[in-house]
Write a protein that holds these residues in place. Structure first.
Motif, PDB file in Angstrom:
ATOM      1  N   CYS A   1     -27.581  28.014  81.092  1.00  0.00           N
ATOM      2  CA  CYS A   1     -27.213  29.259  81.761  1.00  0.00           C
ATOM      3  C   CYS A   1     -26.285  28.942  82.930  1.00  0.00           C
ATOM      4  CB  CYS A   1     -28.443  29.987  82.302  1.00  0.00           C
ATOM      5  SG  CYS A   1     -29.789  30.218  81.134  1.00  0.00           S
ATOM      6  N   PHE A   2     -25.189  29.709  83.038  1.00  0.00           N
ATOM      7  CA  PHE A   2     -24.224  29.485  84.110  1.00  0.00           C
ATOM      8  C   PHE A   2     -23.780  30.822  84.697  1.00  0.00           C
ATOM      9  CE2 PHE A   2     -23.691  25.944  81.143  1.00  0.00           C
ATOM     10  CZ  PHE A   2     -23.834  24.855  81.999  1.00  0.00           C
ATOM     11  N   VAL A   3     -23.374  30.780  85.939  1.00  0.00           N
ATOM     12  CA  VAL A   3     -22.811  31.942  86.601  1.00  0.00           C
ATOM     13  C   VAL A   3     -21.639  31.475  87.450  1.00  0.00           C
ATOM     14  CG1 VAL A   3     -24.297  31.793  88.654  1.00  0.00           C
ATOM     15  CG2 VAL A   3     -23.422  34.019  87.926  1.00  0.00           C
TER      16      VAL A   3
ATOM     17  N   GLU B   1     -26.977  39.008  81.035  1.00  0.00           N
ATOM     18  CA  GLU B   1     -26.859  40.221  81.842  1.00  0.00           C
ATOM     19  C   GLU B   1     -27.772  40.178  83.062  1.00  0.00           C
ATOM     20  OE1 GLU B   1     -27.690  43.043  78.814  1.00  0.00           O
ATOM     21  OE2 GLU B   1     -25.715  42.824  77.853  1.00  0.00           O
ATOM     22  N   HIS B   2     -28.992  39.641  82.865  1.00  0.00           N
ATOM     23  CA  HIS B   2     -29.922  39.538  83.990  1.00  0.00           C
ATOM     24  C   HIS B   2     -29.508  38.439  84.962  1.00  0.00           C
ATOM     25  CE1 HIS B   2     -32.361  42.151  81.485  1.00  0.00           C
ATOM     26  NE2 HIS B   2     -33.161  42.352  82.522  1.00  0.00           N
ATOM     27  N   VAL B   3     -28.960  37.323  84.437  1.00  0.00           N
ATOM     28  CA  VAL B   3     -28.484  36.250  85.321  1.00  0.00           C
ATOM     29  C   VAL B   3     -27.358  36.778  86.200  1.00  0.00           C
ATOM     30  CG1 VAL B   3     -27.153  34.106  85.343  1.00  0.00           C
ATOM     31  CG2 VAL B   3     -29.190  34.278  83.920  1.00  0.00           C
ATOM     32  N   ARG B   4     -26.419  37.479  85.609  1.00  0.00           N
ATOM     33  CA  ARG B   4     -25.286  38.012  86.387  1.00  0.00           C
ATOM     34  C   ARG B   4     -25.769  38.946  87.483  1.00  0.00           C
ATOM     35  NH1 ARG B   4     -22.398  42.746  85.863  1.00  0.00           N
ATOM     36  NH2 ARG B   4     -20.377  42.692  86.935  1.00  0.00           N
TER      37      ARG B   4
ATOM     38  N   GLU C   1     -22.755  33.177  81.753  1.00  0.00           N
ATOM     39  CA  GLU C   1     -22.666  32.678  80.385  1.00  0.00           C
ATOM     40  C   GLU C   1     -23.966  31.983  80.005  1.00  0.00           C
ATOM     41  OE1 GLU C   1     -20.139  29.327  77.860  1.00  0.00           O
ATOM     42  OE2 GLU C   1     -19.209  30.314  79.594  1.00  0.00           O
ATOM     43  N   VAL C   2     -24.453  32.270  78.819  1.00  0.00           N
ATOM     44  CA  VAL C   2     -25.692  31.666  78.322  1.00  0.00           C
ATOM     45  C   VAL C   2     -25.468  31.169  76.902  1.00  0.00           C
ATOM     46  CG1 VAL C   2     -28.101  32.088  77.670  1.00  0.00           C
ATOM     47  CG2 VAL C   2     -27.184  33.098  79.770  1.00  0.00           C
ATOM     48  N   ARG C   3     -25.934  29.967  76.640  1.00  0.00           N
ATOM     49  CA  ARG C   3     -25.869  29.393  75.286  1.00  0.00           C
ATOM     50  C   ARG C   3     -27.269  29.002  74.834  1.00  0.00           C
ATOM     51  NH1 ARG C   3     -20.624  27.610  73.820  1.00  0.00           N
ATOM     52  NH2 ARG C   3     -19.107  27.829  75.518  1.00  0.00           N
ATOM     53  N   ILE C   4     -27.561  29.284  73.564  1.00  0.00           N
ATOM     54  CA  ILE C   4     -28.859  28.937  72.979  1.00  0.00           C
ATOM     55  C   ILE C   4     -28.629  28.173  71.685  1.00  0.00           C
ATOM     56  CG2 ILE C   4     -30.981  29.845  71.955  1.00  0.00           C
ATOM     57  CD1 ILE C   4     -30.721  32.268  73.755  1.00  0.00           C
TER      58      ILE C   4
END
Length: 351
Positions: free
Chosen positions: A66-68, A110-113, A122-125
């Motif tokens: 997870c990144f912001v 959306e919640h991280v932002r 940005e999130v990668r799984i």
């Protein structure tokens, strides 16, 4: 025995929200290597049954990152919030039978932002999951492991997602096969076979060549506001069918023969695999429109060399469809990073 006096923990200053010594924005700040087990309810079943019991579902191992983005006047992000948001999202979102990892990634992004107050998150799984499939001749059920890939970018404009899959298969080399076939033609001619007989023999008998295990991956991007459905299982079939043959963990002799014959009757270069993936995607997903995105990659683990070989192609779906139609090379191949960054760049240009 002396007792230890319990004292309340005093709240300290919010250091991360302070001003940094050097005020410059950062493209990505966050966490990677976050490991979770995700429970998936199959067949569209609800998480809780009618009698109130929690359904067991299937458990998949997932790794997340997870990144912001970071404002130039903000010292840092709150790292603990990433873990909190991931845990909350996994509790709230249950993946359905269609395995929409990008839906979970979008929910987290959306919640991280929002919680990190960033312009972009940005999130990668990457989730390893099993599929039980029948072998080609005996019908023996065997469990195969695949990797499901989901990516989401949330910005002021909306959320952009990528659905991806990684699978293994087998490829047979066309070049070496043609060399072996040339030698076979010479020997058959020396034994008195005429040209038509030789070609009929080679058409019926699989010709030897070196083969390799291939690792194919395919990502398909859906722009904001596009309602077209992208199912990871459909992408899995495209990846496997683009190689010379599927492979199986458990096989009877009849299955082994079928796999080897199929691969050698359908030899493909690493480049052929990527082009086949691209062609199949263009035919199957016109509803994504020109703004849709595709990235196809194939890596073959060579058997007669110590190195591996790789091919890939990325681009907007409109670019690729036009190239397939005209046969002319696109002036620009849009990269995955460009496509993911596009919403954020457009928002910045409008303010």
């Amino acid at each position: 025995m002396a007792t230890i006096e319990s004292r309340p923990v005093l709240a300290g200053p919010d250091v991360q929200a302070g001003r940094p010594a050097t005020e410059v924005s950062l493209t990505r700040v966050g966490v990677r290597g976050v490991e979770k087990v995700i429970r998936v309810c199959g067949n569209g079943d609800p998480e809780v049954s009618s009698d109130g019991d929690r359904r067991a579902g299937d458990y998949y191992f997932a790794e997340l990152e997870c990144f912001v983005d970071l404002h130039p006047r903000q010292a840092g992000v709150h790292m603990s919030r990433f873990e909190e948001i991931v845990n909350e999202a996994i509790d709230q979102v249950v993946l359905g039978e269609s395995l929409k990892a990008e839906g979970l990634a979008a929910h987290i992004a959306e919640h991280v932002r929002e919680r990190q107050q960033g312009m972009r998150a940005e999130v990668r799984i990457a989730a390893r999951y099993p599929e039980t499939v029948p072998t080609p001749v005996s019908g023996l059920e065997t469990q195969e492991i695949y990797t499901l890939l989901g990516t989401a970018v949330a910005s002021e404009r909306g959320t952009r997602t990528l659905t991806g899959i990684e699978a293994q298969g087998m490829t047979a080399c066309p070049c070496a096969q043609e060399l072996v076939a040339g030698g076979a033609r010479e020997r058959l001619a020396e034994d008195g076979y005429d040209g038509d007989e030789i070609e009929r023999i080679l058409d019926r008998v699989p010709v030897a060549t070196h083969n390799q295990r291939g690792i194919g991956s395919l990502h398909l991007g859906r722009p904001e506001g596009v309602e077209a459905t992208v199912d990871a299982r459909d992408l899995l079939h495209i990846v496997e069918q683009s190689m010379s043959s599927e492979i199986y963990e458990l096989m009877k002799r009849s299955d082994e023969r079928a796999v080897v014959e199929k691969a050698h009757m359908r030899p493909r270069f690493v480049e052929d695999c990527v082009r086949e993936m691209i062609r199949r995607v263009a035919e199957a997903y016109p509803a994504l429109g020109d703004g849709g995105f595709v990235h196809a990659r194939q890596e073959n683990l060579e058997t007669i060399h110590r190195h591996s070989v790789v091919a890939e192609r990325s681009g907007r779906l409109g670019e690729i469809i036009e190239e397939l139609r005209s046969g002319e090379r696109s002036h620009h191949h849009t990269s995955m990073r460009e496509w993911l960054e596009a919403p954020c760049a457009e928002v910045e240009a409008s303010v």
